[in-house]
Design a protein around this motif. Structure first.
Motif, PDB file in Angstrom:
ATOM      1  N   ALA A  38       3.023   0.634  -9.039  1.00  0.00           N
ATOM      2  CA  ALA A  38       3.005  -0.576  -9.864  1.00  0.00           C
ATOM      3  C   ALA A  38       2.894  -0.204 -11.340  1.00  0.00           C
ATOM      4  O   ALA A  38       2.586   0.935 -11.687  1.00  0.00           O
ATOM      5  N   ALA A  63      -5.535  -6.504 -10.144  1.00  0.00           N
ATOM      6  CA  ALA A  63      -5.780  -5.117  -9.725  1.00  0.00           C
ATOM      7  C   ALA A  63      -7.114  -4.632 -10.250  1.00  0.00           C
ATOM      8  O   ALA A  63      -7.622  -5.124 -11.270  1.00  0.00           O
ATOM      9  N   LEU A  74      -6.417  -2.602  -0.445  1.00  0.00           N
ATOM     10  CA  LEU A  74      -6.328  -4.031  -0.695  1.00  0.00           C
ATOM     11  C   LEU A  74      -7.693  -4.647  -0.416  1.00  0.00           C
ATOM     12  O   LEU A  74      -8.284  -4.446   0.649  1.00  0.00           O
ATOM     13  N   ILE A 123       0.847  -1.194   0.000  1.00  0.00           N
ATOM     14  CA  ILE A 123       0.000   0.000   0.000  1.00  0.00           C
ATOM     15  C   ILE A 123       0.887   1.251   0.000  1.00  0.00           C
ATOM     16  O   ILE A 123       1.784   1.385   0.833  1.00  0.00           O
ATOM     17  N   VAL A 146      -6.095   0.222  -7.225  1.00  0.00           N
ATOM     18  CA  VAL A 146      -5.082   1.145  -7.736  1.00  0.00           C
ATOM     19  C   VAL A 146      -5.721   2.364  -8.335  1.00  0.00           C
ATOM     20  O   VAL A 146      -6.909   2.355  -8.709  1.00  0.00           O
ATOM     21  N   SER A 196      -0.743   3.762  -8.590  1.00  0.00           N
ATOM     22  CA  SER A 196      -0.397   3.721  -7.157  1.00  0.00           C
ATOM     23  C   SER A 196      -1.368   2.812  -6.434  1.00  0.00           C
ATOM     24  O   SER A 196      -2.587   2.864  -6.685  1.00  0.00           O
ATOM     25  N   VAL A 197      -0.853   1.972  -5.568  1.00  0.00           N
ATOM     26  CA  VAL A 197      -1.679   1.058  -4.785  1.00  0.00           C
ATOM     27  C   VAL A 197      -2.286   1.841  -3.627  1.00  0.00           C
ATOM     28  O   VAL A 197      -1.564   2.406  -2.791  1.00  0.00           O
ATOM     29  N   ARG A 198      -3.619   1.878  -3.560  1.00  0.00           N
ATOM     30  CA  ARG A 198      -4.297   2.653  -2.525  1.00  0.00           C
ATOM     31  C   ARG A 198      -4.920   1.789  -1.443  1.00  0.00           C
ATOM     32  O   ARG A 198      -5.062   2.220  -0.306  1.00  0.00           O
ATOM     33  N   LEU A 244      -5.518  -5.739  -5.625  1.00  0.00           N
ATOM     34  CA  LEU A 244      -5.035  -4.415  -5.295  1.00  0.00           C
ATOM     35  C   LEU A 244      -5.949  -3.358  -5.872  1.00  0.00           C
ATOM     36  O   LEU A 244      -6.352  -3.430  -7.036  1.00  0.00           O
ATOM     37  N   TRP A 287       0.041  -9.075  -9.748  1.00  0.00           N
ATOM     38  CA  TRP A 287      -1.132  -9.072  -8.863  1.00  0.00           C
ATOM     39  C   TRP A 287      -2.368  -8.658  -9.656  1.00  0.00           C
ATOM     40  O   TRP A 287      -2.297  -7.859 -10.588  1.00  0.00           O
TER      41      TRP A 287
END
Length: 435
Positions: free
Chosen positions: A381, A402, A421, A377, A428, A417-419, A426, A400
């Motif tokens: 990515a 997403a 879960l 997080i 994103v 950007s991973v925000r 993910l 992963w």
């Protein structure tokens, strides 16, 4: 034929009858002990062992080469008693040139059957000091009177100058070799062991029990009895500086073991060092108020690690640690006390290292998890398939699933950007989109 043989045999028998004393004297021994250290329990053990060995060997005498700044009164009493009860005559020789018999050493010098000094040596300044502090007049007078009576109890029986000896206790008088000989505090001045034994050969002495004995020292062999490995080790541990350094270093190693559990080696060595330090301190006069200061220092350091005080608790803890170490051992002479430089170095070093380790441990506990999905997080990515809005992204070398949020779609190669879960998916957003 028979007559010359009879004459020769008679001459041999006459020679054998005349010379046996000389022959046996030549085979005699003198046991030599070397005490160039402070007077403390280990020194007393060494002296007692040497006197016992001399008695078991039926030695002609025990020669003690003495050079000491002084030491503990209780150990001095033990050593004086051993000298008085020795079945073998005891010769104490302040040597070599430049040595001294200060404080407790003066008591030992006066207790011997024969007292001697090398040229350029001195003895005296035997005023008693208790724990290095000022005493009230009544207690001071009682201690002085007790020490003076102790000195008189054997000085008078040795037929030495009681008044001059007592002056060394009450007025801290110190005497050179010539002054001591002139005042009848010693028996002779000699340059070395050989000349001393030569000068004493044939002298009749009065033992402490009232008996007389003639010394036969010509041709004797000097056998040195050195301190054992155990006595050498324990003598080092009775050095207050070494004992304190072992204690502090051991505590640091144990603290390191608690911060990095499982290493085993620091904890084991630290425990050994602490035990050795405590053993050495157990042989020395320890001030109990200093122990309270050390405990208070530890408490304040722990509180500083738990509650931030902007360094106030840390500074007070280090100050208490330094003062506690400096006053921990309070012997009657400087050699039996912790030096200020040692206390400062050990206190500042222990405080700095312990707080450094505590800070690292606290930072590690407060740091976020560096493994598992939660660690991704906030990371960036790369889209490996179109995100419409689902697809696959690569992060930290792994693919992963997403789900795109905040935009309908993104092409392959876009940065996201991973925000969040959602299970193993993910959530994103485009990397250039503000949070």
């Amino acid at each position: 034929m028979n007559s010359p043989a009879r004459v020769a045999l008679s001459l041999l028998m006459a020679i054998y009858c005349v010379l046996p004393g000389k022959l046996f004297a030549a085979s005699g021994t003198v046991v030599k002990l070397t005490i160039h250290d402070t007077i403390q329990p280990i020194t007393a053990d060494y002296l007692q062992r040497g006197l016992h060995e001399a008695a078991s060997q039926h030695a002609e005498a025990v020669l003690i080469s003495l050079g000491t700044p002084g030491g503990l009164l209780e150990s001095t009493r033990v050593m004086v008693q051993a000298i008085e009860n020795s079945p073998v005559p005891v010769i104490i020789f302040i040597s070599p040139t430049g040595s001294r018999a200060g404080s407790a050493g003066f008591f030992l010098l006066e207790s011997a059957d024969i007292s001697a000094m090398a040229p350029g040596t001195n003895a005296g300044a035997a005023h008693p000091i208790v724990e290095g502090r000022q005493l009230d007049p009544i207690l001071k007078e009682k201690i002085e009177n007790d020490a003076a009576a102790f000195l008189r109890s054997f000085t008078s029986r040795r037929s030495r100058n009681v008044a001059a000896a007592e002056d060394a206790v009450r007025n801290s008088k110190s005497y050179s070799d010539e002054e001591a000989l002139k005042l009848n505090l010693i028996d002779l001045v000699s340059a070395d062991d050989a000349s001393l034994l030569k000068a004493l050969d044939g002298r009749t002495i009065h033992r402490f029990d009232g008996t007389t004995q003639t010394l036969h020292l010509q041709g004797t062999q000097i056998i040195s009895t050195a301190p054992s490995q155990r006595e050498r080790l324990l003598s080092k541990l009775t050095n207050p500086d070494i004992a304190v350094l072992l204690l502090v270093l051991g505590a640091l190693l144990i603290y390191l073991e608690f911060n990095v559990p499982g290493t085993v080696v620091p904890g084991s060595i630290g425990t050994l060092f602490v035990l050795l330090g405590l053993f050495g301190l157990n042989l020395l006069p320890v001030r109990h108020t200093a122990i309270v200061l050390l405990l208070a220092a530890v408490v304040m350091m722990v509180l500083e690690a738990k509650f931030s005080s902007h360094g106030v608790l840390a500074a007070v803890g280090i100050a208490a640690l330094i003062f506690g170490l400096a006053t921990l051992v309070d012997g009657p002479i400087p050699e039996l006390r912790v030096h200020l430089a040692t206390a400062l170095g050990a206190g500042l070093g222990f405080g700095s290292i312990s707080f450094g380790l505590a800070w690292i441990a606290l930072r590690a506990r407060r740091g976020k998890v560096l493994t598992g999905p939660q660690a991704m997080i906030g990371g960036t990515a790369i889209a490996r398939t179109p995100l419409c809005p689902a697809g696959q992204v690569e992060i930290r070398g792994e693919l992963w699933q997403a789900s795109l949020r905040g935009q309908d779609s993104l092409p392959v190669g876009s940065l996201v950007s991973v925000r969040d879960l959602d299970g193993l998916t993910l959530i994103v957003e485009p990397a250039n989109k503000p949070v």
